[in-house]
Motif scaffolding. Sequence first.
Motif, PDB file in Angstrom:
ATOM      1  N   UNK A 168       0.839  -1.202   0.000  1.00 29.83           N
ATOM      2  CA  UNK A 168       0.000   0.000   0.000  1.00 29.83           C
ATOM      3  C   UNK A 168       0.874   1.252   0.000  1.00 29.83           C
ATOM      4  N   UNK A 169       1.942   1.197   0.775  1.00 29.53           N
ATOM      5  CA  UNK A 169       2.841   2.353   0.868  1.00 29.53           C
ATOM      6  C   UNK A 169       3.498   2.610  -0.480  1.00 29.53           C
ATOM      7  N   UNK A 170       3.887   1.536  -1.145  1.00 24.20           N
ATOM      8  CA  UNK A 170       4.520   1.684  -2.457  1.00 24.20           C
ATOM      9  C   UNK A 170       3.598   2.438  -3.399  1.00 24.20           C
ATOM     10  N   UNK A 171       2.336   1.975  -3.475  1.00 24.57           N
ATOM     11  CA  UNK A 171       1.374   2.640  -4.352  1.00 24.57           C
ATOM     12  C   UNK A 171       1.250   4.122  -4.017  1.00 24.57           C
ATOM     13  N   UNK A 172       1.110   4.377  -2.718  1.00 30.17           N
ATOM     14  CA  UNK A 172       0.898   5.766  -2.288  1.00 30.17           C
ATOM     15  C   UNK A 172       2.135   6.631  -2.577  1.00 30.17           C
ATOM     16  N   UNK A 173       3.306   6.134  -2.222  1.00 33.04           N
ATOM     17  CA  UNK A 173       4.534   6.913  -2.447  1.00 33.04           C
ATOM     18  C   UNK A 173       4.799   7.095  -3.939  1.00 33.04           C
ATOM     19  N   UNK A 174       4.543   6.048  -4.719  1.00 28.91           N
ATOM     20  CA  UNK A 174       4.740   6.162  -6.166  1.00 28.91           C
ATOM     21  C   UNK A 174       3.834   7.260  -6.722  1.00 28.91           C
ATOM     22  N   UNK A 175       2.627   7.296  -6.187  1.00 32.35           N
ATOM     23  CA  UNK A 175       1.643   8.235  -6.730  1.00 32.35           C
ATOM     24  C   UNK A 175       1.913   9.678  -6.285  1.00 32.35           C
ATOM     25  N   UNK A 176       2.167   9.852  -4.997  1.00 30.83           N
ATOM     26  CA  UNK A 176       2.212  11.215  -4.461  1.00 30.83           C
ATOM     27  C   UNK A 176       3.542  11.657  -3.871  1.00 30.83           C
ATOM     28  N   UNK A 177       4.543  10.809  -3.938  1.00 28.69           N
ATOM     29  CA  UNK A 177       5.831  11.181  -3.358  1.00 28.69           C
ATOM     30  C   UNK A 177       5.831  11.079  -1.843  1.00 28.69           C
ATOM     31  N   UNK A 178       7.005  11.254  -1.261  1.00 31.81           N
ATOM     32  CA  UNK A 178       7.149  11.076   0.182  1.00 31.81           C
ATOM     33  C   UNK A 178       6.400  12.135   0.993  1.00 31.81           C
ATOM     34  N   UNK A 179       6.644  13.368   0.647  1.00 30.63           N
ATOM     35  CA  UNK A 179       6.090  14.476   1.437  1.00 30.63           C
ATOM     36  C   UNK A 179       4.564  14.486   1.431  1.00 30.63           C
ATOM     37  N   UNK A 180       3.992  14.172   0.278  1.00 30.87           N
ATOM     38  CA  UNK A 180       2.545  14.329   0.162  1.00 30.87           C
ATOM     39  C   UNK A 180       1.763  13.037   0.373  1.00 30.87           C
ATOM     40  N   UNK A 181       2.440  12.036   0.882  1.00 33.24           N
ATOM     41  CA  UNK A 181       1.740  10.823   1.291  1.00 33.24           C
ATOM     42  C   UNK A 181       1.610  10.856   2.813  1.00 33.24           C
ATOM     43  N   UNK A 182       0.408  10.576   3.318  1.00 32.92           N
ATOM     44  CA  UNK A 182       0.245  10.538   4.767  1.00 32.92           C
ATOM     45  C   UNK A 182       0.149   9.079   5.221  1.00 32.92           C
ATOM     46  N   UNK A 183       0.504   8.873   6.461  1.00 29.20           N
ATOM     47  CA  UNK A 183       0.436   7.525   7.016  1.00 29.20           C
ATOM     48  C   UNK A 183      -1.018   7.047   6.998  1.00 29.20           C
ATOM     49  N   UNK A 184      -1.929   7.973   7.154  1.00 31.01           N
ATOM     50  CA  UNK A 184      -3.347   7.625   7.097  1.00 31.01           C
ATOM     51  C   UNK A 184      -3.732   7.120   5.698  1.00 31.01           C
TER      52      UNK A 184
END
Lengths: 222, 222
Positions: free
Chosen positions: B32-48
């Motif tokens: 899930x984190x991979x998808x989120x980070x790939x999509x929005x980058x580190x800064x704009x991905x929240x743990x939520x």
Amino acid sequence: MTYSHFMNESQTLKAERKIKEKTARRDAILKAAKDAFFKNGFMETTVEDIADSCGLAKGTIYLYFKSKEEIYVSLMTKGLELLKKEMLKAASAEYDGDKILYQLLAIYYKFYLKNRKYFRIIFLSSHPDVRRRVSGELLKSSVETANDCLGILNDAIKRGIKSGSFKQTDPWQAANILWAMVNGLIMKYETDPIYREEIVGIKLEKILIESLNLFLDGLRIK
Amino acid sequence: MTYSHFMNESQTLKAERKIKEKTARRDAILKAAKDAFFKNGFMETTVEDIADSCGLAKGTIYLYFKSKEEIYVSLMTKGLELLKKEMLKAASAEYDGDKILYQLLAIYYKFYLKNRKYFRIIFLSSHPDVRRRVSGELLKSSVETANDCLGILNDAIKRGIKSGSFKQTDPWQAANILWAMVNGLIMKYETDPIYREEIVGIKLEKILIESLNLFLDGLRIK
DNA sequence: ATAGAAAAATGACTTATAGTCATTTTATGA
DNA sequence: TCATAAAATGACTATAAGTCATTTTTCTAT
């Protein structure tokens, strides 16, 4: 109305002073930001830290910079400009391409030793995740300065080709390769100070010189 | 007490299953984190974001990872492991060092094309500002995997020296130089997609091959 | 099957900080 | 000296990382 020509003159002076003051304040903010970022890194520096340490309110900072990222990238440009200045000094000598490249490497290494924290800023500012939060204009100016540094390498290589010590090759391409190699090595060393020695087991200065030797070996006429 | 030996056995099985389940959940979070980070980058991905997209509560994420940075660096290690696997495949051929290096470069480039976002994670995870927020243990494992990749280059260069096509040189040092050069070039291309073409004006694939040619030229016996 | 213990999961809460904007202060010019 | 514009302010809003007391689920011994 009567004195309109004087007024225009004085207005121009006033306007100039205003601009100077603005620039001075901007520089003061950048100076404070530099200290803070050098000390605590990007993530752990707050805009309030920066504001406090130059005696301004947080809101004021945002009159000069659009975001924390823009402050950071502006600092990167400053760092690149410093580096460019040093490189220009080294490149102005009337040596052959070969020798200039050694000189440039020496300058570069010296700059790194004195400005490691600037390298970290350059490194992080180059990341898309930071860049996506920065205006195109600001990015452009940083890219141009980095480009100027590459241009200095390009010139040195060109000179080497002209004088016949280097083989016929695309100097721009060669400059990019050299730049990437040196930056890649420094980045690798910068990546993790704790494990550094045990990974590579080679002193940075030595490997930088070796890499330039290898590069020149490939570039020289056989 | 009577059946203690059975109980021990079943307890062992249970414990094993538990560990498997834990690992599976950890992997689900990483996916899930991979998808989120790939999509929005580190800064704009929240743990939520990450928690939501794998159907867990935010607090649960923190039972598996100490911080957002640790998730990120764990992903980096995964990326490096993928790369290492690909490189091992390419290196297992019975070719000479020379040819293996070309193959490795091809694999590396292909991996880059398919996994650009992983490269961005590797790039950002390598920065001290991210690393300072990550436990030493986790860092060590990522450093070791990167090291393994370098080891593959090292072996290829060793083979080339042994077979007499490369000159006598420190293979580890040469491997580091090659690694730095290739990564430096990719990073430069990754840095700013908008200005990329106009800065370099050279296709990445071409300059990568050229850089390897130059490297090999410097390495070969004259 | 069941109670009670242990493990896992939860999400409201705390803390921190980026960025905003109505208000205040300062400088300018007639 | 007053009116206007420019600059500065900091309380406020919104957002998100990380915590932890409580709840839910799973396991175990009888």
